[in-house]
Every structure is written in structure tokens, then in C-alpha cells.
Enzyme design. Structure first.
Site, PDB file in Angstrom:
ATOM      1  N   GLU A 147      -9.899   7.868   5.165  1.00 25.99           N
ATOM      2  CA  GLU A 147      -8.729   7.491   5.954  1.00 25.99           C
ATOM      3  C   GLU A 147      -7.703   8.610   5.839  1.00 25.99           C
ATOM      4  O   GLU A 147      -6.775   8.542   5.045  1.00 25.99           O
ATOM      5  CB  GLU A 147      -8.139   6.153   5.452  1.00 25.99           C
ATOM      6  CG  GLU A 147      -7.045   5.606   6.354  1.00 25.99           C
ATOM      7  CD  GLU A 147      -5.632   5.752   5.784  1.00 25.99           C
ATOM      8  OE1 GLU A 147      -4.690   5.270   6.426  1.00 25.99           O
ATOM      9  OE2 GLU A 147      -5.455   6.345   4.694  1.00 25.99           O
ATOM     10  N   ASP A 154       7.940   2.056  -5.105  1.00 23.35           N
ATOM     11  CA  ASP A 154       6.947   1.091  -5.602  1.00 23.35           C
ATOM     12  C   ASP A 154       5.605   1.768  -5.885  1.00 23.35           C
ATOM     13  O   ASP A 154       4.649   1.113  -6.292  1.00 23.35           O
ATOM     14  CB  ASP A 154       6.757  -0.064  -4.599  1.00 23.35           C
ATOM     15  CG  ASP A 154       6.292   0.404  -3.237  1.00 23.35           C
ATOM     16  OD1 ASP A 154       6.602   1.571  -2.865  1.00 23.35           O
ATOM     17  OD2 ASP A 154       5.599  -0.365  -2.545  1.00 23.35           O
ATOM     18  N   ASP A 208      -8.335   5.501   0.898  1.00 21.50           N
ATOM     19  CA  ASP A 208      -6.975   5.594   1.406  1.00 21.50           C
ATOM     20  C   ASP A 208      -6.401   6.989   1.143  1.00 21.50           C
ATOM     21  O   ASP A 208      -6.418   7.469  -0.001  1.00 21.50           O
ATOM     22  CB  ASP A 208      -6.145   4.528   0.653  1.00 21.50           C
ATOM     23  CG  ASP A 208      -4.764   4.324   1.234  1.00 21.50           C
ATOM     24  OD1 ASP A 208      -4.668   3.777   2.343  1.00 21.50           O
ATOM     25  OD2 ASP A 208      -3.789   4.732   0.571  1.00 21.50           O
ATOM     26  N   ASN A 209      -5.914   7.636   2.193  1.00 18.87           N
ATOM     27  CA  ASN A 209      -5.244   8.936   2.046  1.00 18.87           C
ATOM     28  C   ASN A 209      -5.972   9.913   1.124  1.00 18.87           C
ATOM     29  O   ASN A 209      -5.372  10.446   0.182  1.00 18.87           O
ATOM     30  CB  ASN A 209      -3.820   8.738   1.509  1.00 18.87           C
ATOM     31  CG  ASN A 209      -2.875   8.246   2.598  1.00 18.87           C
ATOM     32  OD1 ASN A 209      -3.018   8.633   3.757  1.00 18.87           O
ATOM     33  ND2 ASN A 209      -1.935   7.404   2.232  1.00 18.87           N
ATOM     34  N   LYS A 223       0.833  -6.186   5.760  1.00 19.98           N
ATOM     35  CA  LYS A 223       0.930  -5.320   4.589  1.00 19.98           C
ATOM     36  C   LYS A 223       1.928  -5.886   3.580  1.00 19.98           C
ATOM     37  O   LYS A 223       1.831  -5.610   2.389  1.00 19.98           O
ATOM     38  CB  LYS A 223       1.387  -3.915   5.001  1.00 19.98           C
ATOM     39  CG  LYS A 223       0.301  -3.102   5.663  1.00 19.98           C
ATOM     40  CD  LYS A 223       0.798  -1.707   6.028  1.00 19.98           C
ATOM     41  CE  LYS A 223       0.997  -0.845   4.809  1.00 19.98           C
ATOM     42  NZ  LYS A 223       1.385   0.548   5.158  1.00 19.98           N
ATOM     43  N   TYR A 224       2.910  -6.638   4.084  1.00 16.69           N
ATOM     44  CA  TYR A 224       3.973  -7.102   3.192  1.00 16.69           C
ATOM     45  C   TYR A 224       4.109  -8.611   3.145  1.00 16.69           C
ATOM     46  O   TYR A 224       4.947  -9.124   2.428  1.00 16.69           O
ATOM     47  CB  TYR A 224       5.319  -6.474   3.620  1.00 16.69           C
ATOM     48  CG  TYR A 224       5.238  -4.981   3.754  1.00 16.69           C
ATOM     49  CD1 TYR A 224       5.176  -4.171   2.616  1.00 16.69           C
ATOM     50  CD2 TYR A 224       5.178  -4.381   5.007  1.00 16.69           C
ATOM     51  CE1 TYR A 224       5.080  -2.792   2.736  1.00 16.69           C
ATOM     52  CE2 TYR A 224       5.085  -3.007   5.137  1.00 16.69           C
ATOM     53  CZ  TYR A 224       5.029  -2.217   3.997  1.00 16.69           C
ATOM     54  OH  TYR A 224       4.926  -0.872   4.108  1.00 16.69           O
ATOM     55  N   LYS A 264       7.847  -4.387  -2.575  1.00 15.97           N
ATOM     56  CA  LYS A 264       8.444  -4.394  -1.233  1.00 15.97           C
ATOM     57  C   LYS A 264       8.440  -5.800  -0.650  1.00 15.97           C
ATOM     58  O   LYS A 264       7.523  -6.596  -0.916  1.00 15.97           O
ATOM     59  CB  LYS A 264       7.660  -3.475  -0.296  1.00 15.97           C
ATOM     60  CG  LYS A 264       7.842  -1.995  -0.597  1.00 15.97           C
ATOM     61  CD  LYS A 264       9.196  -1.473  -0.112  1.00 15.97           C
ATOM     62  CE  LYS A 264       9.444  -0.019  -0.487  1.00 15.97           C
ATOM     63  NZ  LYS A 264       8.644   0.911   0.309  1.00 15.97           N
TER      64      LYS A 264
END
Lengths: 667, 667
Positions: A414, A349, A385-386, A527-528, A254
Site C-alpha cells: 500500500e 497518536d 501499510d505504507n 477509521k475512527y 483520535k
């Protein structure tokens, strides 16, 4: 005619045990405590008729064969309580045993008997019970008890007999050797997880290592992070959490602001893990080496901080797992791997793992092994994460097993998802949980939410970790509220929740511009892309944050959530609440102006009885943020807060003492 | 590294099931329902990620091997509900199963896909899932599903493909053959007891047979009881409960007004059971023969009533058990049997059983056999005397086993003891329970108590049976309140509780003189002597009682407790509450003046929305006691009650209907 089955309990087991607390889903899951806590266990215990009951709390560390025993005493209405000290981290078990105690029943009745003949016959019965107890006692005590029984049988003088039967010391001795043949024991061995203190009290700072260089255009490294440690330590944080530090995928990478194509020089999202350079057990080459990582860990530790890593179980298309373990992914009929999607949205991605793989065992082992790998390197805090997009049974197994090897490990879930899922994750083993705090803004919302968290069933297992922002969450309140909104939200997070965190430097620099209004995404999100921050900007909140964290460190009241209590204010923009330490000696009262735009004032009404304050004597309110001291008296006191100057008071409440020594705070 | 144990669940079982309701102590005890009830079962069901879940309620009669399945549908917040009909009395079990349904997940996503290529690939994946379902379907449906899968694979036109994939009928067909290999099933098979209707709705009348002769000085008989049946039936009772009818001990027999010596002609207490004439399976000779008893049962039945017997497990000193089974009693060191006592008080006419006897099995068998004996004679309702002074496990076993043979048996627990013990008895199997109603007098007390009974956890298992008086309980309120107090208390009992009872004729004749002020004992209590009653006395409440019981029979709202709801009145002497039937069609609103001495008035405030009443339209209040009809409108209406004339309204609330046919009640 009814039949008695041979396998049923002995009918002489007459004690009943019900409703043991703490109990999470009837003992299916562990309650949570902190090392050093006194673990109070309660149960309803009773029996038929008028006999006297005896109850014991049984507890042991998991793996111990023998139970330890602690006395239980009756409270009211057949409720009993006992406790034991959780002296080390790890898993414990507890249950309750109870029996009809004939010796205690005899003594209870004997005290009420009056007639000579009645006492004489009762004394003989008692002598028999005491002789039975003697038979269960070691030699020396056996002799003493037998002597007592003999004197009870022989005594002819009524007053002397009564006195003899009620002998306190001998009675206590006999009670130590009860007949427990028909004791009932609750068959559920309730599990308990004892964590270290940071599981309850922690202050997190999230930071992207690649933005840590301080030089625009240069990719930050772990060495740069090391150099940044004093800055973070000065603000008073004790956990430095790094987003994933692994190699970042190149396929479908990304670009800035979450565009589809990274372009040359695009750094991609750290959560798109894995490339030819390695996967979840490797370091992104641009961040540095394992040697750098170990230095970072050690340096953080020496400054009173720990490094928390991000566990994000998903792969970039070029993660080595895809080729090495194709069975861990779902394959589409066109021969490609199923990417993450939420139709019609596609996240090409990212490849999620296929947990319904025939090789789920291999997958579970490998994923737990990833955490084990970093634990072996010395990492003890993991932000997951998640977790709610991976099977719950996986987490229950992985966390339980990893904590057997690393009982001081801490896992933060999270999972910004539905309440039942968040609670399940906490029950099955996550140490701390993100919350809905970011979206609770009004007095009513915050009061309801934190009352539920601290007084609902979750209080036994769900430890909230409150974040005013994250790289994914720039709330509307922060976007529109200006600098005062940031102050309000960090004071709320840090005083409502014993664990909280911020994503910085975006937070302390009051970064408030969204990628697009109507979303919660940051413009030019880290983040990117790499960001360069001016940490010395005059508007930085770092000094205020340092004061907030010092107040937390110095006041045990702010280090746990159990005592949180809200008080009325006659202005809905002002909210007031207090926390206390277990001994009710340290009291912190917070008053916040939730309106970031206007001065608000009102009358705060404290519950003085609940706070243990004499209504007739003035008490001191020492604002730990401004340093100002106020003398208050009685329950109702006036507060006015100007968001531009100071949107909140964090008061240490100091009761006036009578000894001279305690007057120093009036200086 | 964490190890996967070979005996753990398959990791592909991803559905989570929590918090099934109804659930009594996590499934340790049975919830209770009535035959014909729809049994609604709820559970929290969810899974990780975004996949679609399917849930089924599993239920069966105890003893059935195979589960029946009922669909469950999501409510809100991951809560699911399903139901089944309890079609016959007896024990049932239920649990919940859930699985991640890949076909449903596929369809959910397919509906959201847009791009041609995306739809094409997804159609192929769906075809595979449909072919799997076809493999689980019977031949004809298999063919239809395979045809569908084939068309999905072949279709090239995008809109046609989307329509084909979302075909409602074929989708429903495929969903009927899900892949349940990895379904999770809650391992707790929750028990349920289904009783006949009288377990929920019953009107009891207690009467001493020996006082039934109607002729002063003559000992009443069972034949006299038979002659008294029409009197009881006319008042509308459906259960006639007789204190023990067994031979009465002669040794240490109590005299009138509980004096120590009966003297010649003293009849003793019926609860001092057993003499040379027999024990718990025998009839007191002066009452008549077993033939008389059978006639009484049959005659009662023909008049819509049932006979309830008293189960009092204790013995007079001359009970045959004492000689035949000395091991069932506790022996004192002086060679005598331990009588009942609460030092310094002694009850030497009563020997309790020693449940810690080595022969506890023999004792349990015999006692259950006593109940079995009378059940075999056709008795189905048992009022159990002081069950809380016998071991709880005994009752759990005895009631469960007896109800396997006599599933229509009803057991009323006479345990006026601490709350936890009363609840345990209800949980372990007692069908109904006496309550603290007799001592709850104020609006606050009654509201708190009945709100707890009908909305607390006991609502699933504790069925209150409210008594304003018993032979042991002549309350202060009745002693001082005169005739109005009796009216107030029977209206409260009969409208607050679906099951209630009175001890007569003392009640309907408003007998109010205690043996001694400060006690609740009746003067010249029937427990120790024969009484002769003037049933035709003009002050008798029998006609009012008949009206009360008719209101109960004709209004389903009064036949269950689940919907009880209290409404505010601006006068603490007036209380107001409503009940409704399950369909909310039958509504009864009761207003009571709790002050037996003065006229009281006030404004009643109904919650019209909760009652399903249009706030703009008048509604009719039909007083079922006086026959008067009032037109009310809006939530607030005025009430005035004169205790001398009518201390209570029992209103049938009739909503105004729009059809002509429904206007007849305004005639």
C-alpha cells in the site's frame, strides 16, 4: 605490447550472449511468474564468422546444485528462445549457455558441398568430429557413432557419401554429445519468483470487523465477521482484508472524524497499534480471542476465501515496544519519543520506528517475526501499510526470507507514492501493488496508465491491484457521479486489472459523502468510529458486483493483465478494451461509458486480426452483466450506453464455429 | 524465523540508486565521449519516507585510487543529474553515491515549524546535528559550526531562533560535512572511453596507392601517394585510408575482375597478405620503403591529414606465418591448410587464422603486435577488415590494451553484417563503425535508420561512419542515377553522419559501371588491377566535395550526430533534417531531392520551437553549396530542387538578431 592476463577467459570461448529476458535491472531482481506458467526466456546469441551456434537455457530451483537444460531455438536476428515449466511455487534461477558447435557447422557445410574431392576430405574431417562425440556418449551410442564415422571414412561413392553424411538420425545423435569445453555461460543467474495463482488473480473486499455486528452501538467481533462471510462470498470475493485487529492505543487516541480527542467511548484508529493489552502479535480484546481468529480463518477457507491481515509497522504511544525497546524509537531532546509528523502537522497518536537505530538488527528480526507469527497462524496474505516509509532493504530481506518459509505468501504494497518508489517495492519482492487507478478517470488517462502497467518494464514484476475506493480515498468522481459512477469504477477496476478490491460496505452501498468537500475523507469514517450498515438497502450494488466477479471467475481472459489492449471509439466518453487468455480462446471485450451523467454512443473499432476474428463472419457479443447477446460483424460496431441503466458492457466475444456443436450459443 | 546474515549491508543504508545513465549493458561496456565533453550522468535516487537525500557523482580516470566528486541535483520524479569534464583522452569510471542527510532533513522541517515549543525542541536536535558536522570539519569551520550550535541552544526568542536556524551561509557550511557513514554507492563502476575529436568527426578518403602513379602502366608508390596528398587535402578530407600495403601473396593470386588466375603481371588483391617478402609488418616492395612510409605520414600530417591503415587478419598461402606458425591455421585431413570458404564457394588465395588454436595466446599476442607495430610507426587510425569473422573477445582485449598505450588510436570496424554483431563490436571498443547507409535510399529508410542510430541505445557507443561507395560496394542507386546520384549520396553521407568517407577517385569521377549488372562489384576493380584515373576530368565532383567538406569544417552542427532531427516534407522524394551544435547556436538544415532524375518540389515544415526560432521573425537560409541566401519565415516554406543543377541545399540557418552587429549577414 599488450599482455594477456592469466585470469582471463579462454580465448576459444567464442559465443556471445546478450540481453537475456525476462530481466529486471539486469538480474538484480526477480521476474515474477505463476505456478504452471511456461517461462519463456530469450537472449541474443551469436558468434563470429559463419559457424553454427548451439544454445541452451539453464534453469534450476534455488538451492539446487545442478542446472536443468532446455533447448533454445533461433527466432530472427540472432534472438533465441527456450522455455521451462514453473511447476511449483518458490524461487528459481535461469541463465543461458552457448557454444560454437563444430559438428553442426560441419553438417551445415557438408550439405552445400558438391565436388567429389571436397566431399571426401570433408567426410574425413566430419568423421573426426563424430568420433569425438562418440567419446562423450554412453557405450551403446558411442558404438553407433563410431560405426558412422568408420563408414564415412570408407565410403567412395560420392552420392552415397553425401547421403551418409547427412543421415538425420545419426546427425541428431551426434548433436546430443557436443563439445562444450568452450561454451560461454552468462554469469548472471537471473532470479525468478513463482507465486501461486492468487498472486495474479484476486478479488479483495476490505471490511472493518468492529462494524460487523449489524447492531447499532455494539462493537463487532471476529465472530460477527464469520457471520458476514457468506455475504462477502456471495458477491464473489476471494480475499477478505481486515484493517489491523490489534489492541488500539489509548494515549492521544483520535476521535470521530479524526478529531484530536477521542472522548469516552471513542474507539480510536486501528492503525494506532498497541496498548497495555499487547502489540502487533495480539488481538484487540473487543474483537475476540485467538480461537475466534482461527475459526474465522477456517470458515473463510471453507467458503473459498482467505483472510488478509494488515501489517502496519508503527506504534501507539502505549505500545509495549516503547518501554521494552526504547532504542527502536527516536528520542527528542526533551526526553519524549518522536511522534509522526510532517511539519507543521503532527500525528501524536503514532510513533514511527527508528530504522537507523543501533539495534536495527533486533528491530528487523522483531518486525519480520510479527509477519512470521501470523503466517504461523495460517495467514498467507498481507496488505502492508505504507511500506515506502520503511527502508527498502528491510522489505527485500524480510519478504525474501519469509517467502523461503512460506512461498505461498502474498504481500500487497500500500504505497500511494512516487512511481520509482512503487516500482522499487514491487521489484524487491512485493507480490502486488496498489496503483493510481483511483485518480485515473478519462479515457486518455486510463489508456496511458494501463498501457504502461501492462507493457512497460513493470510487466515483469509489478502486479497492479486496482481499488476504486479505500477508507482513505473517496474520489471526487465517486462523490459527484452518483450510483452510475460506482458501477463504472468497479467495472473498470475488475476488467482492467486481474486483481482489484473495494472497501465495503461503503462501496456497494455507494457511500459518497466526504467529511468536507475538497477532501477524499469519508464523513464519519470507519477509521475512527463504528458504523452500522444496511446491507439490504435496495440501492446496494451487491448483485451487480456478484455478476462482475462471476464474469472474472468464468473467463480466464480477465485473470491476467498481459494481453490488455485498447481499441478506438469515436467518442471520448466511451472506452473499449479487450483481454484474452494465453491461448487466445477466451476473449472479453469491455465497453464503458465514463460519463456517469449522460447517455453516450459511438462506433467501436476492434482490431479483428489481433483478436483472431474473421472479418467476414459475424461473431457473438454476450454481455456478462445484462445477459444480452448481440451479433456483431466486421471491425466497426455501434454501442450506446445509458449510465442510469447500464454504464458498461462486459462482453464475452464468441467466434462463430463451423461445427454444429458450437452453434448452441445462438439459441 | 528469518535470519540476518552477518555479511549483509548495514541496514541503515537507506538510499536507493537505480538506472544510472549513460550505461551500456548495465556497465559491462564503456560509453563513449570526446575530450572536452561535459559528461552528464543521471540516476534515479530516492529513499523511504520524507527525509532529504544528498547525491554525488563519483568519477576518476582509470587507475586513480581516489574518486573525484561532483554535485548532483534533482531533476524531476527522483531523477538526479551531475556532470564532470572529460579533460583528456583515455578511460574513466563513474558511479553515484547517495545518503539520507539528516542535517538537510532537519533544515527542511525547521523551515515549516511554527509553534514556539516545537521550534525550541527542534533547535536542540539541530544543534546536535550541527555539532556532529563540526566534528567532521577542519578547525576553523569546526569553530564556526560549534558557535552556531551554541547560539541555537541558547536563543529564546522564537522569531530570532527561526531565523538563526535557517541561516543560509551556516547551513551551506554544515551541509559540506555530511554524515556519510550510511551512504549507498552503486557498486558498478561504469566505464567511459574518452576519445579525441576525430573519433566523432572525420572525413575519409580511400585510395589504392598502386593506382597513384598517374602514368598508365606504372605501379604507384608511396611517393606517388605523397604527391597525391594536396589533391586529397584540397577536397577537405582529413583521413586518407589505404588498403593493405603489405606484400601480396603469389600462390593462387587472383586476376583482374576476380578471375581465378592472375597470369603474369597480375598484381593480385592487397587483401591476400604475405609472401616471401614478408607479412603484416612489412611493406609491399613495389610501394617503396619504410622511409617512404614515414615521409608519407609526416607529409600527410603537415597537410592536416592522417593516414589510416587497413588491418586484415588473414594470410595468403605464402605468408611467412604459415610455415613459422602452422598451429595458427586449421589443417584439413589431406594435410593442406583450410582456405576460406562458404561452401560451395572457395577462396583459395586466403587462409583464415584458426582462433581455436591451442596457441591462441600466441596468435592474439602476434596480431595485437601487428597493430602495435604500425602504432609505433605513428599510425593512429586503423580500418579493420571483417572484424566480425574473428572472435569478439580478441578485439575487446586487443583494442582495450592497445588504447591503454595509444589512447588516441581510432579503430573503424568494417563489419557489414547483422545488427547485433555490429553493435557488439562497437560496444567492445571499436571507435567507429561502417553502416548500412549505402543501401538506405528512400526517405522512410533513411529516416528510420538514422533515427535509430542517433536515438537508440547505440547513441552511447556506436559512431556511424557513412560510405556511399567502397571498392566492394557500387550500389544500384549509383549505377543508375548518373552524376546527380553521386551528389545526393555524398551530401546525405556528409550531413547525416559526422563521420563519412568515399572510395576515390572512383567516387568523384562518378565511376558507375559494374562488372556485371545485378552485382555491386566495380568493372575492372582496383582490388585486382591497377587503374589510371583522369583527376582533371570536367565532370569530376572534387569541387563540390570540397564545398561539402568546408561546410562540415565550418559548422559544428555537422560535427556530431546527437542532435539529428527529421522534419516533414509533403513530397516523399524530398527529405529534410537538421543538426545543431551543443549550444544550439549553429544550425544546419539539409534538404535533399532523393530522385536523381526529376525536379521535385514541396513544402518543408520545420519545428521552429525545437530549433529555437521565433515563429514571427524571418530567418536566413544560407546555402553552403551554392552560396545562395533565402529569407524564410514561419514553419512552412517551399523548396524546389533540380537534380541536374543542384539536388540538395545545405543551409546554415541564421536567426535574425536584434543587435546591429548581427545584421551583416543581410548584406
Amino acid at each position: 605490447m599488450p599482455e594477456l592476463k592469466p585470469d582471463m577467459n579462454d580465448g576459444r570461448m567464442r559465443a556471445i550472449i546478450e540481453r537475456i529476458t525476462p530481466s529486471v535491472d539486469g538480474g538484480r531482481f526477480a521476474a515474477k511468474r505463476i505456478v504452471g506458467d511456461s517461462v519463456a526466456v530469450e537472449a541474443d546469441c551469436f558468434t563470429d564468422g559463419h559457424d553454427t551456434l548451439a544454445c541452451l537455457l539453464l534453469w534450476r530451483r534455488e538451492g539446487e546444485q545442478k542446472w536443468h537444460e532446455a533447448p533454445m531455438a533461433p527466432l530472427v536476428n540472432d534472438r533465441w528462445r527456450g522455455s521451462f515449466a514453473a511447476q511449483s511455487v518458490g524461487r528459481y534461477q535461469y541463465t543461458v549457455t552457448a557454444w560454437v558447435d563444430h559438428f553442426l557447422s560441419w553438417r551445415h557445410d557438408f550439405a552445400r558441398r558438391v565436388e567429389r574431392e571436397d566431399l571426401r576430405v570433408a567426410a574425413l574431417a566430419g568423421a573426426g568430429l563424430i568420433e569425438d562425440a562418440a567419446g562423450r556418449a554412453p557405450a551403446r551410442e558411442c558404438q553407433r557413432l563410431q560405426g558412422w564415422a568408420g563408414r564415412l571414412r570408407a565410403e567412395v561413392d560420392t552420392p552415397a557419401l553425401k547421403e551418409l553424411g547427412l543421415d538425420q538420425e545419426l546427425g541428431a545423435l551426434a548433436a546430443r554429445y557436443p563439445d562444450r569445453r568452450y561454451a560461454s555461460t552468462c554469469p548472471v543467474e537471473h532470479p525468478l519468483v513463482v507465486d501461486r495463482e492468487r498472486a495474479r488473480f484476486s478479488s479483495w473486499y476490505e471490511m472493518f470487523p468492529r462494524s460487523a455486528s449489524g447492531e447499532p452501538g455494539r462493537h463487532g467481533t471476529l465472530r460477527d465477521c464469520e457471520a458476514r462471510l457468506p455475504y462477502v462470498a456471495k458477491m464473489g470475493f476471494d480475499v477478505l482484508y481486515l484493517p489491523p485487529i490489534h489492541p488500539i492505543g489509548r494515549i492521544n487516541r483520535k476521535g470521530a472524524n479524526n478529531t484530536l480527542v477521542a472522548g469516552s467511548g471513542g474507539v480510536g484508529s486501528p492503525w494506532a497499534i498497541g496498548s497495555a493489552e499487547g502489540g502487533h502479535k495480539a488481538l484487540h480484546p473487543e474483537l475476540g480471542t485467538m480461537a475466534d481468529f482461527r475459526r474465522l480463518l477456517a470458515s473463510a477457507q471453507s467458503q473459498g476465501m482467505e483472510i488478509a491481515l494488515d501489517i502496519a509497522f508503527q506504534c501507539a504511544p502505549d505500545h509495549p515496544y516503547v518501554k521494552a525497546h526504547p532504542q527502536w524509537f527516536r528520542w527528542r531532546p526533551d526526553g519524549t519519543v518522536q511522534y509522526a509528523e510532517n511539519p507543521p502537522k503532527k500525528y501524536q497518536d503514532i510513533f514511527p520506528f527508528e530504522f537507523e537505530s543501533d539495534d536495527w538488527r533486533g528491530l528487523w528480526q522483531e518486525l519480520a517475526g510479527v509477519i512470521g507469527f501470523w503466517a504461523a497462524e495460517g495467514v498467507r496474505i498481507f496488505r502492508v501499510d505504507n511500506p515506502h516509509t520503511k527502508p527498502f532493504p528491510f522489505w527485500e530481506w524480510a519478504i525474501t526470507e519469509l517467502k523461503r518459509e512460506y512461498p505461498d505468501a502474498i504481500f500487497l504494497a500500500e504505497a500511494f507514492t512516487r512511481p520509482k518508489l512503487m516500482h522499487r517495492l514491487a521489484k524487491l519482492g512485493f507480490t502486488q501493488s496498489y496503483t493510481y487507478f483511483a485518480w485515473r478517470n478519462t479515457k486518455h488517462e486510463l489508456t496511458e496508465y494501463f498501457t504502461g502497467l501492462t507493457q512497460g518494464p513493470g510487466r515483469e514484476y509489478f502486479r497492479p491491484n486496482a481499488w476504486p475506493n479505500t477508507p482513505d480515498i473517496l474520489t471526487e468522481y465517486l462523490q459527484y457521479g452518483g450510483r452510475p459512477a460506482f458501477v463504472v469504477r468497479i467495472v473498470l477496476a475488475a476488467t482492467l486489472a486481474a486483481s482489484y478490491g473495494i472497501y465495503g460496505p461503503a462501496f456497494e452501498l455507494a457511500e459518497a459523502t466526504p467529511r468536507e468537500y475538497g477532501t477524499e475523507d469519508y464523513l464519519d469514517s470507519e477509521k475512527y468510529q463504528i458504523r452500522s450498515w444496511n446491507l439490504d438497502a435496495p440501492h446496494s450494488l451487491s448483485e451487480l458486483i456478484a455478476r462482475v466477479n462471476r464474469a472474472r471467475r468464468e473467463n480466464p481472459a480477465l485473470q491476467s493483465d498481459a494481453t490488455l489492449r485498447f481499441f478506438p471509439v469515436d467518442n471520448d466518453n466511451l472506452m473499449c478494451y479487450a483481454k484474452a487468455d494465453a491461448a487466445m480462446e477466451n476473449l472479453v471485450v469491455t465497453v464503458v461509458n465514463l460519463d456517469p451523467h449522460h447517455v453516450q454512443s459511438g462506433w467501436v473499432e476492434l482490431d479483428l486480426a489481433a483478436l483472431g476474428i474473421d472479418a467476414q463472419t459475424p461473431y457473438q457479443m454476450h454481455d456478462l452483466l445484462s445477459g444480452a447477446r448481440f451479433l456483431w460483424s466486421g471491425p466497426r460496431n455501434f454501442v450506446q450506453l445509458d449510465p442510469q441503466r447500464a454504464p458498461a458492457h462486459v462482453f464475452a466475444l464468441r467466434r462463430k464455429m463451423r461445427t454444429e456443436r458450437n452453434f448452441d450459443y445462438f439459441l
